[in-house]
Motif scaffolding. Structure first.
Motif, mmCIF file in Angstrom:
data_model
loop_
_atom_site.group_PDB
_atom_site.id
_atom_site.type_symbol
_atom_site.label_atom_id
_atom_site.label_comp_id
_atom_site.label_asym_id
_atom_site.label_seq_id
_atom_site.Cartn_x
_atom_site.Cartn_y
_atom_site.Cartn_z
ATOM 1 N N UNK A 41 0.840 -1.196 0.000
ATOM 2 C CA UNK A 41 0.000 0.000 0.000
ATOM 3 C C UNK A 41 0.875 1.246 0.000
ATOM 4 N N UNK A 42 0.465 2.258 -0.759
ATOM 5 C CA UNK A 42 1.228 3.490 -0.856
ATOM 6 C C UNK A 42 2.264 3.484 -1.964
ATOM 7 N N UNK A 43 2.473 2.326 -2.589
ATOM 8 C CA UNK A 43 3.438 2.212 -3.681
ATOM 9 C C UNK A 43 2.768 2.503 -5.022
ATOM 10 N N UNK A 44 3.583 2.833 -6.012
ATOM 11 C CA UNK A 44 3.066 3.088 -7.359
ATOM 12 C C UNK A 44 2.722 1.756 -8.026
ATOM 13 N N UNK A 45 1.601 1.732 -8.754
ATOM 14 C CA UNK A 45 1.156 0.524 -9.440
ATOM 15 C C UNK A 45 0.594 0.907 -10.810
ATOM 16 N N UNK A 46 0.718 -0.002 -11.763
ATOM 17 C CA UNK A 46 0.173 0.209 -13.100
ATOM 18 C C UNK A 46 -0.528 -1.072 -13.537
ATOM 19 N N UNK A 47 -1.800 -0.948 -13.931
ATOM 20 C CA UNK A 47 -2.576 -2.102 -14.366
ATOM 21 C C UNK A 47 -3.228 -1.819 -15.715
ATOM 22 N N UNK A 48 -3.237 -2.828 -16.575
ATOM 23 C CA UNK A 48 -4.040 -2.757 -17.790
ATOM 24 C C UNK A 48 -5.474 -3.040 -17.363
ATOM 25 N N UNK A 49 -6.448 -2.390 -17.980
ATOM 26 C CA UNK A 49 -7.825 -2.538 -17.515
ATOM 27 C C UNK A 49 -8.782 -2.885 -18.642
ATOM 28 N N UNK A 50 -9.931 -3.375 -18.221
ATOM 29 C CA UNK A 50 -11.061 -3.626 -19.118
ATOM 30 C C UNK A 50 -12.296 -3.103 -18.399
ATOM 31 N N UNK A 51 -13.045 -2.220 -19.052
ATOM 32 C CA UNK A 51 -14.237 -1.623 -18.460
ATOM 33 C C UNK A 51 -15.472 -2.363 -18.948
ATOM 34 N N UNK A 52 -16.277 -2.834 -17.999
ATOM 35 C CA UNK A 52 -17.534 -3.505 -18.328
ATOM 36 C C UNK A 52 -18.664 -2.563 -17.933
ATOM 37 N N UNK A 53 -19.484 -2.210 -18.911
ATOM 38 C CA UNK A 53 -20.612 -1.318 -18.658
ATOM 39 C C UNK A 53 -21.885 -2.146 -18.683
ATOM 40 N N UNK A 54 -22.597 -2.108 -17.557
ATOM 41 C CA UNK A 54 -23.885 -2.796 -17.450
ATOM 42 C C UNK A 54 -24.959 -1.763 -17.180
ATOM 43 N N UNK A 55 -26.188 -2.225 -17.182
ATOM 44 C CA UNK A 55 -27.315 -1.348 -16.911
ATOM 45 C C UNK A 55 -27.199 -0.672 -15.549
ATOM 46 N N UNK A 56 -26.723 -1.437 -14.565
ATOM 47 C CA UNK A 56 -26.700 -0.958 -13.191
ATOM 48 C C UNK A 56 -25.311 -0.617 -12.650
ATOM 49 N N UNK A 57 -24.270 -0.807 -13.460
ATOM 50 C CA UNK A 57 -22.923 -0.563 -12.941
ATOM 51 C C UNK A 57 -21.898 -0.427 -14.066
ATOM 52 N N UNK A 58 -20.802 0.234 -13.737
ATOM 53 C CA UNK A 58 -19.619 0.272 -14.591
ATOM 54 C C UNK A 58 -18.483 -0.291 -13.753
ATOM 55 N N UNK A 59 -17.922 -1.414 -14.190
ATOM 56 C CA UNK A 59 -16.948 -2.128 -13.378
ATOM 57 C C UNK A 59 -15.621 -2.229 -14.123
ATOM 58 N N UNK A 60 -14.549 -1.856 -13.435
ATOM 59 C CA UNK A 60 -13.199 -1.964 -13.993
ATOM 60 C C UNK A 60 -12.550 -3.265 -13.532
ATOM 61 N N UNK A 61 -11.944 -3.963 -14.475
ATOM 62 C CA UNK A 61 -11.173 -5.163 -14.167
ATOM 63 C C UNK A 61 -9.728 -4.864 -14.547
ATOM 64 N N UNK A 62 -8.797 -5.238 -13.674
ATOM 65 C CA UNK A 62 -7.388 -4.914 -13.890
ATOM 66 C C UNK A 62 -6.519 -6.147 -14.020
ATOM 67 N N UNK A 63 -5.434 -6.007 -14.791
ATOM 68 C CA UNK A 63 -4.550 -7.135 -15.071
ATOM 69 C C UNK A 63 -3.103 -6.674 -15.103
ATOM 70 N N UNK A 64 -2.214 -7.556 -14.670
ATOM 71 C CA UNK A 64 -0.796 -7.201 -14.608
ATOM 72 C C UNK A 64 -0.129 -7.200 -15.980
#
Length: 190
Positions: A41-64
């Motif tokens: 925690x507190x360290x720098x991090x970088x993740x590739x992401x995929x955004x899933x858009x649904x009717x009730x939510x927008x959810x980000x999924x991250x990958x190394x």
């Protein structure tokens, strides 16, 4: 679409992490393989992401890495496999293990992943056949040695993934490319 996040890791609560990007905290769901490789925690991090858009939510999924994200994208295209299930598959096995299970058509390995039954495992094997493999750079049998080159040569000669994998199993670990191809071809012509 959000393709990558770089910031400070401010919270870790599996499978969710929070990345602070200049004062904005993004909640990102990650597979356990990515979670275990995150910095403190507190360290720098970088993740590739995929955004899933649904009717009730927008959810980000991250990958190394890109292989993990590409496998996730292939998985969620399959009927009956949503983002949560895809995340479970990638948490239960590495991308290379998944590709090898698909190549060898081993449903038993997929069924061991929580939430994957026999029916879904068979659908995954059918739908992913030919999509996970050398063509998108996700799978080499033994990274760092000649086996990957030997596998590519066998595939180029017209052998399928299953035949190539079976031939590679009999080769010594320290075999050279040219000698390995000769031995593999000899084994395949028996």
């Amino acid at each position: 679409m959000i393709g990558k996040l770089t910031g400070i890791l401010s919270d870790k609560n599996p499978p969710e992490v929070v990345i602070d990007c200049h004062g904005v905290g993004y909640e990102v769901n990650v597979p356990m393989s990515t979670f275990y490789n995150l910095p403190a925690l507190g360290e720098k991090v970088s993740l590739l992401t995929h955004l899933v858009v649904r009717e009730d939510a927008q959810i980000l999924y991250g990958f190394s890495g890109p292989a993990e994200r590409e496998a996730f994208r292939l998985l969620i295209k399959i009927s009956g496999v949503g983002p949560r299930t895809a995340l479970g598959v990638l948490s239960g096995m590495s991308v290379a293990d998944l590709a090898q299970a698909v190549t060898l058509q081993e449903a038993g390995r997929l069924v061991k992943v929580p939430g994957i039954g026999k029916k879904i495992a068979e659908r995954l094997l059918l739908e992913l056949k030919g999509k996970l493999g050398g063509d998108i750079g996700l799978f080499t049998v033994h990274a760092g040695d000649a086996h990957g080159d030997i596998q590519q040569a066998l595939l180029a000669l017209g052998y399928n993934d299953k035949e190539a994998a079976a031939a590679l199993k009999i080769l010594p670990a320290d075999v050279g490319v040219s000698e390995g191809i000769k031995l593999a071809l000899k084994a395949l012509t028996k």
